[in-house]
Design a protein around this motif. Sequence first.
Motif, short mmCIF file in Angstrom:
data_model
loop_
_atom_site.label_atom_id
_atom_site.label_comp_id
_atom_site.label_asym_id
_atom_site.label_seq_id
_atom_site.Cartn_x
_atom_site.Cartn_y
_atom_site.Cartn_z
N CYS A 6 17.06 -1.72 18.57
CA CYS A 6 17.27 -0.46 19.30
C CYS A 6 18.09 0.54 18.47
O CYS A 6 17.80 1.74 18.48
N LEU A 7 19.09 0.04 17.73
CA LEU A 7 19.89 0.93 16.88
C LEU A 7 19.03 1.52 15.77
O LEU A 7 19.10 2.72 15.48
N ASN A 8 18.21 0.68 15.14
CA ASN A 8 17.33 1.15 14.07
C ASN A 8 16.37 2.23 14.59
O ASN A 8 16.21 3.30 13.99
N ALA A 9 15.76 1.97 15.74
CA ALA A 9 14.81 2.93 16.33
C ALA A 9 15.53 4.20 16.77
O ALA A 9 15.00 5.31 16.63
N TYR A 10 16.76 4.06 17.27
CA TYR A 10 17.54 5.22 17.71
C TYR A 10 17.88 6.12 16.53
O TYR A 10 17.76 7.35 16.60
N GLN A 11 18.28 5.52 15.40
CA GLN A 11 18.62 6.29 14.21
C GLN A 11 17.40 6.99 13.62
O GLN A 11 17.53 8.03 12.98
N GLN A 12 16.22 6.42 13.85
CA GLN A 12 14.98 7.02 13.36
C GLN A 12 14.41 8.04 14.33
O GLN A 12 13.38 8.66 14.06
N GLY A 13 15.07 8.22 15.49
CA GLY A 13 14.58 9.17 16.48
C GLY A 13 13.38 8.68 17.25
O GLY A 13 12.64 9.47 17.84
N GLU A 39 18.92 4.93 7.18
CA GLU A 39 18.22 6.20 7.13
C GLU A 39 17.17 6.26 6.03
O GLU A 39 16.31 7.14 6.02
N GLY A 40 17.21 5.34 5.07
CA GLY A 40 16.22 5.31 4.00
C GLY A 40 14.93 4.63 4.39
O GLY A 40 13.99 4.53 3.59
N MET A 41 14.85 4.15 5.65
CA MET A 41 13.65 3.45 6.12
C MET A 41 12.56 4.43 6.52
O MET A 41 12.82 5.58 6.88
N THR A 42 11.30 3.97 6.47
CA THR A 42 10.19 4.75 6.99
C THR A 42 10.33 4.87 8.49
O THR A 42 11.01 4.07 9.14
N GLN A 43 9.67 5.87 9.08
CA GLN A 43 9.77 6.08 10.52
C GLN A 43 8.56 5.54 11.28
O GLN A 43 8.46 5.71 12.48
N VAL A 49 0.83 -1.21 0.00
CA VAL A 49 0.00 0.00 0.00
C VAL A 49 0.86 1.25 0.00
O VAL A 49 0.50 2.27 -0.59
N TRP A 50 2.04 1.19 0.64
CA TRP A 50 2.89 2.37 0.78
C TRP A 50 4.07 2.33 -0.18
O TRP A 50 5.06 3.03 0.02
N SER A 51 4.00 1.54 -1.24
CA SER A 51 5.09 1.51 -2.21
C SER A 51 5.16 2.83 -2.96
O SER A 51 4.18 3.55 -3.08
N ASN A 52 6.39 3.14 -3.43
CA ASN A 52 6.65 4.36 -4.20
C ASN A 52 6.27 5.64 -3.46
O ASN A 52 5.74 6.58 -4.05
N ASP A 53 6.54 5.67 -2.15
CA ASP A 53 6.32 6.91 -1.39
C ASP A 53 7.64 7.52 -0.94
O ASP A 53 7.67 8.46 -0.15
N GLY A 54 8.77 6.99 -1.48
CA GLY A 54 10.08 7.56 -1.18
C GLY A 54 10.72 7.03 0.09
O GLY A 54 11.80 7.46 0.47
N GLU A 55 10.06 6.06 0.75
CA GLU A 55 10.60 5.46 1.98
C GLU A 55 10.48 3.94 1.87
O GLU A 55 9.48 3.44 1.38
N CYS A 56 11.50 3.25 2.35
CA CYS A 56 11.46 1.79 2.34
C CYS A 56 10.66 1.30 3.53
O CYS A 56 10.92 1.67 4.68
N ASP A 57 9.66 0.43 3.25
CA ASP A 57 8.79 -0.09 4.31
C ASP A 57 9.05 -1.58 4.59
O ASP A 57 8.31 -2.18 5.37
N ASP A 58 10.08 -2.16 3.95
CA ASP A 58 10.40 -3.58 4.13
C ASP A 58 11.28 -3.73 5.37
O ASP A 58 12.43 -3.28 5.40
N ARG A 59 10.76 -4.40 6.39
CA ARG A 59 11.44 -4.47 7.68
C ARG A 59 12.69 -5.33 7.66
O ARG A 59 13.42 -5.39 8.66
N ARG A 60 13.01 -5.94 6.52
CA ARG A 60 14.25 -6.71 6.42
C ARG A 60 15.48 -5.81 6.33
O ARG A 60 16.60 -6.28 6.43
N PHE A 61 15.24 -4.48 6.13
CA PHE A 61 16.34 -3.55 5.96
C PHE A 61 16.47 -2.63 7.16
O PHE A 61 15.56 -2.53 8.00
N ILE A 62 17.60 -1.93 7.21
CA ILE A 62 17.88 -0.98 8.28
C ILE A 62 18.66 0.18 7.69
O ILE A 62 19.45 -0.01 6.75
#
Length: 607
Positions: free
Chosen positions: A525-532, A440-444, A425-438
């Motif tokens: 925790c690192l992923n969440a920390y980098q996302q604020g 700054e390009g990830m969604t928040q 549903v959120w494809s092509n919105d400029g943010e990666c929503d696939d939780r297999r990745f980590i």
Amino acid sequence: MRTFITLALVTALCLAGESAVAQDSLDFGDNTSRFANDGECDDPRFAGPDASSFQSRRNEGHDAQDCQAAFAGGTVFLRNTNFITYDGVEFGTDRGRFAHDGECDDPRFRGRGMATYTQDENILADSTDCIAAFQAGTIALRTSFDEPYTFDGINFGIDSSEWANDDECDDPRFQGTGMAQFLNEENIEADASDCLFYYRNGTISLIVEIGEPYTQEGILFGIDEGPFANDGECDDPRFVGPDMSLIGGFSDAIEKDASDCLSGFEAGRIFLRRAYIAPRIVDGVNFGDDSSPYANDDECDDRRFIGDGMTRVLLTDANTLADASDCIAAWMSGELELRTPITEPLKFETITFGVDSSDFANDNECDDPRFQGLGMASPPLEQSNIEADATDCLTAYQQDRITIRNAYFSPITYNGIDFGDDSGVWSNDGECDDRRFIGEGMTQVLLTDEHIRADASDCLAAYQEDRLELREEITRPRHYDGINFGTDTSIFANDNECDDPRFEGEAMAEGEPLDENKKADATDCLNAYQQGRVTLISQAAASGTLYDGILFGVDNGRWAEDGECDDPRFEGDGMSTTVLLDSDIRNDATDCLAAHEDGTITLIRPN
């Protein structure tokens, strides 16, 4: 005015003379401030364009090179510390943070020489700027009227309106550039100070209203009865031209904005719409009239049509049969045809566009998530609209305003990684929503399994830009921002929630954190920390201030928790590279404790 100019000139010459003397006699001090040599003057004795926005008394006399260079260049000035009174008005000193910026910041004044935003803290604190503007006649001292005031034979009234003294005239009897946008009759003779100020400056004038219906050249202009009458813009939708209201006019303003519309008509800046009175029929098609606020803009806004002559914005029923001239012109040039709902599956260039069964069909936006581009509706796009918005999507496709998403049909593999497709549903919105990745390009937002391999385009783009990496289980301690995140040994590791009790925030797991997860959920925790979405709880507060026999203290220092140890009792690679101050002794506990645990600092002075 000649007196003001002469006085201002004398004042400027005197100040210039003082500056020349001050250059030789002024003690600029030394360069021991931590902000020395940063191109800004941090010494609070100075003000001006090159003065730092945040000045502290601790920097007084300690930023010599920056301040001396700016002073010599005329971009900072020594603050006036003497209390000044001029022409019976108290102007105060230059102690305000915005002194010497060329604008008066003292809210006791008003006029075009004022700063856009003023605060009470600047009262009597911007003397040089305010005196200059006062002498130039661009500001005046605010007044308040408790008794009715008459000027030029006009009763301006008093200041009883809730909008009095807001730097806009709210009295609907006036018109001009100093008027408020929305006027109400309750403000008649109730905003005296504002209206008098702009009247004296010639930016507003008294309105002479039309009380009886007025006709000219066969056009019935009507009277001045509408809510926006006499606001300097014609709101009668029967007209078109530069002097029309920006929002195009209201149907309830027909024949009720006579003065504004007559003025524009006589100046040749508005014209009666050709097709407003009688509907126009061409080739058996009823095009209606020009009553739409978007009529005569060279684009057809009537949603009954389709083609290159149509507008690119969202269409509404309000424009149906209301944009005759534009639509007829496009029709005659072959750029329009009547829109007919598609009920049989439509195929074009091997692409099946489907039918018009969507609730959003024929709204001039493509809602089919298989496409992307400027002609698309805003996300989220529902899967139910696939092959269900044929007319909108085909039109946008033929106009090159959308393209097909290749990733929607064929899964993408890159560098051995299966990125999947764009079915999310959120494809092509400029943010990666696939939780297999980590990265700054990830969604928040919180990620779920349904987005795995379903946001290929976004994730691939971020991966190729080195803003993503594939999430891997961390088996060696991971450090970031001076924080030891540990490893992924917790049974709750990689569940997209931080379970480490040293952190707090919206991405934390529900329930009471367990000590066994400390430094054991690194990836989450690192992923969440980098996302604020999580922050570190002060280690000094969580673990106490005494560790390994060393009193680390608390986190009360100005530079606490910046990833560097600022306590001068230590030395090593983990120390700050700036000047160390005794005021930070035992006041940077978290940073120094972390560096001590990592072995990057050692104690060189007693506790």
